[in-house]
Design an enzyme around this catalytic site. Structure first.
Site, PDB file in Angstrom:
ATOM      1  N   HIS A 240     -18.272 -31.349 -52.049  1.00 20.81           N
ATOM      2  CA  HIS A 240     -18.561 -32.223 -53.221  1.00 20.81           C
ATOM      3  C   HIS A 240     -18.105 -31.790 -54.403  1.00 20.81           C
ATOM      4  O   HIS A 240     -18.257 -30.466 -54.628  1.00 20.81           O
ATOM      5  CB  HIS A 240     -20.047 -32.830 -53.188  1.00 20.81           C
ATOM      6  CG  HIS A 240     -20.180 -33.786 -54.032  1.00 20.81           C
ATOM      7  ND1 HIS A 240     -20.485 -33.963 -55.191  1.00 20.81           N
ATOM      8  CD2 HIS A 240     -20.282 -35.262 -53.726  1.00 20.81           C
ATOM      9  CE1 HIS A 240     -20.637 -35.086 -55.819  1.00 20.81           C
ATOM     10  NE2 HIS A 240     -20.635 -36.057 -54.665  1.00 20.81           N
TER      11      HIS A 240
ATOM     12  N   ASP B 244     -25.994 -26.365 -51.419  1.00 16.83           N
ATOM     13  CA  ASP B 244     -26.174 -27.901 -51.831  1.00 16.83           C
ATOM     14  C   ASP B 244     -26.774 -28.697 -50.756  1.00 16.83           C
ATOM     15  O   ASP B 244     -26.170 -28.967 -49.620  1.00 16.83           O
ATOM     16  CB  ASP B 244     -24.737 -28.401 -52.049  1.00 16.83           C
ATOM     17  CG  ASP B 244     -24.557 -29.736 -52.448  1.00 16.83           C
ATOM     18  OD1 ASP B 244     -25.545 -30.581 -52.314  1.00 16.83           O
ATOM     19  OD2 ASP B 244     -23.520 -30.147 -52.789  1.00 16.83           O
TER      20      ASP B 244
ATOM     21  N   GLN C 205     -27.666 -33.700 -49.152  1.00 21.12           N
ATOM     22  CA  GLN C 205     -27.650 -34.713 -48.233  1.00 21.12           C
ATOM     23  C   GLN C 205     -28.507 -34.167 -47.133  1.00 21.12           C
ATOM     24  O   GLN C 205     -28.594 -34.969 -45.804  1.00 21.12           O
ATOM     25  CB  GLN C 205     -26.042 -34.785 -47.443  1.00 21.12           C
ATOM     26  CG  GLN C 205     -25.085 -35.539 -48.364  1.00 21.12           C
ATOM     27  CD  GLN C 205     -25.457 -36.959 -48.890  1.00 21.12           C
ATOM     28  OE1 GLN C 205     -26.301 -37.672 -48.359  1.00 21.12           O
ATOM     29  NE2 GLN C 205     -24.934 -37.619 -49.882  1.00 21.12           N
TER      30      GLN C 205
ATOM     31  N   CYS D  78     -16.170 -38.315 -53.742  1.00 21.46           N
ATOM     32  CA  CYS D  78     -16.279 -36.995 -54.543  1.00 21.46           C
ATOM     33  C   CYS D  78     -15.822 -35.976 -53.625  1.00 21.46           C
ATOM     34  O   CYS D  78     -16.489 -34.785 -53.715  1.00 21.46           O
ATOM     35  CB  CYS D  78     -17.524 -36.601 -55.198  1.00 21.46           C
ATOM     36  SG  CYS D  78     -17.932 -37.982 -56.378  1.00 21.46           S
TER      37      CYS D  78
ATOM     38  N   LYS E 274     -32.068 -39.247 -53.649  1.00 20.46           N
ATOM     39  CA  LYS E 274     -31.474 -39.423 -52.054  1.00 20.46           C
ATOM     40  C   LYS E 274     -32.410 -39.284 -51.008  1.00 20.46           C
ATOM     41  O   LYS E 274     -32.222 -39.117 -50.007  1.00 20.46           O
ATOM     42  CB  LYS E 274     -30.290 -38.525 -51.939  1.00 20.46           C
ATOM     43  CG  LYS E 274     -28.930 -38.611 -52.544  1.00 20.46           C
ATOM     44  CD  LYS E 274     -27.931 -37.668 -52.374  1.00 20.46           C
ATOM     45  CE  LYS E 274     -26.829 -37.559 -53.268  1.00 20.46           C
ATOM     46  NZ  LYS E 274     -25.946 -38.700 -53.655  1.00 20.46           N
TER      47      LYS E 274
HETATM   48  N1  C6P Z   1     -23.016 -37.777 -53.317  1.00 20.01           N
HETATM   49  C1  C6P Z   1     -22.429 -39.847 -52.314  1.00 20.01           C
HETATM   50  O1  C6P Z   1     -22.285 -41.026 -52.213  1.00 20.01           O
HETATM   51  P1  C6P Z   1     -25.955 -36.132 -57.562  1.00 20.01           P
HETATM   52  O2  C6P Z   1     -25.084 -37.041 -58.260  1.00 20.01           O
HETATM   53  O3  C6P Z   1     -26.265 -34.857 -58.697  1.00 20.01           O
HETATM   54  O4  C6P Z   1     -27.314 -36.771 -57.157  1.00 20.01           O
HETATM   55  O5  C6P Z   1     -25.556 -35.634 -56.224  1.00 20.01           O
HETATM   56  C2  C6P Z   1     -24.246 -34.809 -56.369  1.00 20.01           C
HETATM   57  C3  C6P Z   1     -23.940 -34.508 -54.724  1.00 20.01           C
HETATM   58  C4  C6P Z   1     -23.919 -33.041 -54.584  1.00 20.01           C
HETATM   59  N2  C6P Z   1     -23.552 -32.761 -53.257  1.00 20.01           N
HETATM   60  C5  C6P Z   1     -23.460 -33.711 -52.234  1.00 20.01           C
HETATM   61  C6  C6P Z   1     -23.183 -33.399 -50.788  1.00 20.01           C
HETATM   62  C7  C6P Z   1     -23.537 -35.076 -52.554  1.00 20.01           C
HETATM   63  O6  C6P Z   1     -23.478 -35.879 -51.449  1.00 20.01           O
HETATM   64  C8  C6P Z   1     -23.697 -35.477 -53.759  1.00 20.01           C
HETATM   65  C9  C6P Z   1     -23.839 -36.970 -54.296  1.00 20.01           C
HETATM   66  C10 C6P Z   1     -22.950 -39.113 -53.422  1.00 20.01           C
HETATM   67  O7  C6P Z   1     -22.151 -39.115 -51.139  1.00 20.01           O
HETATM   68  C11 C6P Z   1     -22.471 -39.624 -54.783  1.00 20.01           C
HETATM   69  S1  C6P Z   1     -20.585 -39.028 -54.815  1.00 20.01           S
END
Ligand code: C6P
Length: 442
Positions: A159, A236, A239, A400, A262
């Site tokens: 991401h 990371d 998910q 992303c 999430k």
């Molecule tokens: N993915 C999706 O719709 P934040 O925005 O900081 O809470 O998370 C960022 C992020 C980092 N790593 C992974 C693997 C992610 O999936 C995400 C967030 C969302 O898939 C928004 S693009």
């Protein structure tokens, strides 16, 4: 599209093999498999007030959980209760409300530590979410330890939040980026690790579950391989944190980042786990109140972790909400969550793949609770908007993951992502809508 990307594309994107009968030109013919998920989770659906509404004239089917999940009544109530009874600033006021707020905030930290099986609460730093947590590591640890010629090892499925901060760290320090490539089925090509994990690698940072492919990466193996060359590891877990059991000690990572929103908690709160021995030797990245021991006009000394990394007034209500979300998820059980979400994803993957005109993305085996897909002739944005008109909330876009999308020659995909309150009936409804969309656009 290059020949290579066409090749990868053909393999990575699975459509029904030609010898397989395309059985389902009409979605009504597709019957749910009652064994496909754990029906006991359905009773939790009533805990989520937002789900009980219509969207564009039909029942709302919310399949955008990888972007953000909905919030159960227990979390909403915990936040309201906090503001109605306990609200004050933490760690500083010598009065009843401040000590209640501090207890609630530090209690939430203890819950996060327990949830991740961290050795102590001091290993948990509250952040705004995964993105801020990864930026914290890239700035605080990266600025202190990376230098010219060092290698930051990432994967091709990161991401942007686990790519851009490292690009910036590389620009600041002279380090270079390297990437673990993918196999044709959308998994990490671990056969390349011997070649990639040279002594110059100082840090390996990878996504636990890809938000685009659904791939689940072998976190403990990757961290052990990093350790073997003296590199630190960063996971990371955006998910995975809300979808499966996580144990930072058995994963063996140095850092792990996740977002509360999430996993049933509010937006604007998340956490970074950092191994105590690594945090002890990492300088702060932001300066301000609460992170200092003593300040003079010319210089300051800093508190130990986690306070050293939490400058300014934190998101106290968010932390309270995260604590309530953890209690809620633990009451369900993370093995049950994992089984439920994965079963829905595998069912969706197989049934979308069997629909005429559609191709699904990523591994055919175990996967996180999401499926990305494309239609052969409909732009994903049009398809996603069509679904929205029927009350089905998907995400359409690059998720992303622009470098990987570009490599595969796709501007975007549609994505369905599942959580504990989703049901087999909702998968049926999605299949019905996708089949209708195929007929409509054809
Ligand atoms: N993915 C999706 O719709 P934040 O925005 O900081 O809470 O998370 C960022 C992020 C980092 N790593 C992974 C693997 C992610 O999936 C995400 C967030 C969302 O898939 C928004 S693009």
């Amino acid at each position: 599209m290059t020949q290579l990307s066409v090749f990868i594309n053909n393999l990575l994107f699975a459509s029904a093999p030609v010898h397989e009968p395309i059985a389902h030109s009409s979605a009504q013919a597709i019957m749910p498999d009652p064994t496909i998920h754990n029906p006991s989770l359905e009773s939790y659906r009533s805990d989520f007030p937002i789900l009980h509404q219509e969207a564009n004239g039909g029942p709302l089917v919310y399949f955008d959980n990888a972007a953000t999940t909905q919030k159960p009544r227990a979390v909403i109530d915990a936040i309201v209760r906090y503001y109605e009874r306990d609200n004050a600033n933490v760690h500083r006021g010598l009065h009843l409300l401040s000590s209640r707020a501090t207890d609630a905030f530090e209690g939430a930290r203890a819950k996060v530590a327990r949830y991740l099986n961290a050795a102590t609460s001091e290993e948990i730093i509250f952040t705004r979410g995964t993105t801020e947590a990864l930026n914290l590591v890239a700035n605080a640890w990266g600025n202190a330890y990376l230098k010219q010629g060092d290698v930051i090892l990432l994967t091709e499925m990161e991401h942007h939040s686990n790519l851009v901060p490292w690009q910036q760290a590389a620009q600041r320090t002279g380090a270079v980026l390297r990437f673990i490539p993918l196999t044709p089925s959308g998994e990490l090509d671990l056969s390349q690790l011997d070649k990639l994990l040279t002594p110059e690698v100082k840090l390996l940072s990878f996504t636990h579950i890809s938000n685009f492919l659904g791939t689940i990466n072998p976190a403990a193996t990757l961290c052990a391989r990093a350790r073997a060359v003296g590199a630190i590891s960063v996971v990371d877990a955006a998910q995975s944190a809300g979808h499966m059991p996580l144990d930072v000690q058995s994963i063996g990572c140095d850092f792990l980042a996740f977002s509360g929103h999430k996993m049933c908690a509010p937006t604007g709160i998340g956490a970074l786990y950092g191994k105590a021995t690594v945090l002890e030797n990492t300088p702060p990245w932001q300066g301000g109140g609460e992170m200092i021991l003593s300040v003079r006009y010319e210089s300051s000394t800093y508190k130990p972790a986690p306070a050293r990394f939490e400058a300014g007034t934190p998101n106290i209500a968010g932390a309270v909400g995260l604590g309530a979300a953890i209690d809620y998820l633990e009451s369900i059980g993370r093995d049950a969550l994992r089984a439920h979400d994965e079963a829905l994803a595998i069912d969706a993957y197989q049934r979308i793949r069997a629909l005429p005109g559609y191709r699904v993305v990523g591994p055919t085996g175990p996967r996180g609770g999401l499926v990305s897909f494309v239609h052969e002739s409909v732009h994903p944005h049009d398809l996603t908007s069509y679904c929205d008109q029927k009350g089905l909330a998907l995400r359409g876009g690059h998720h992303c993951n622009q470098p990987l999308m570009r490599k595969l020659g796709f501007p975007s995909t549609s994505r369905a992502s599942f959580y504990l309150y989703n049901t087999a009936q909702e998968i049926n409804r999605m299949i019905e809508i996708l089949a209708e969309a195929h007929r409509f656009f054809s």
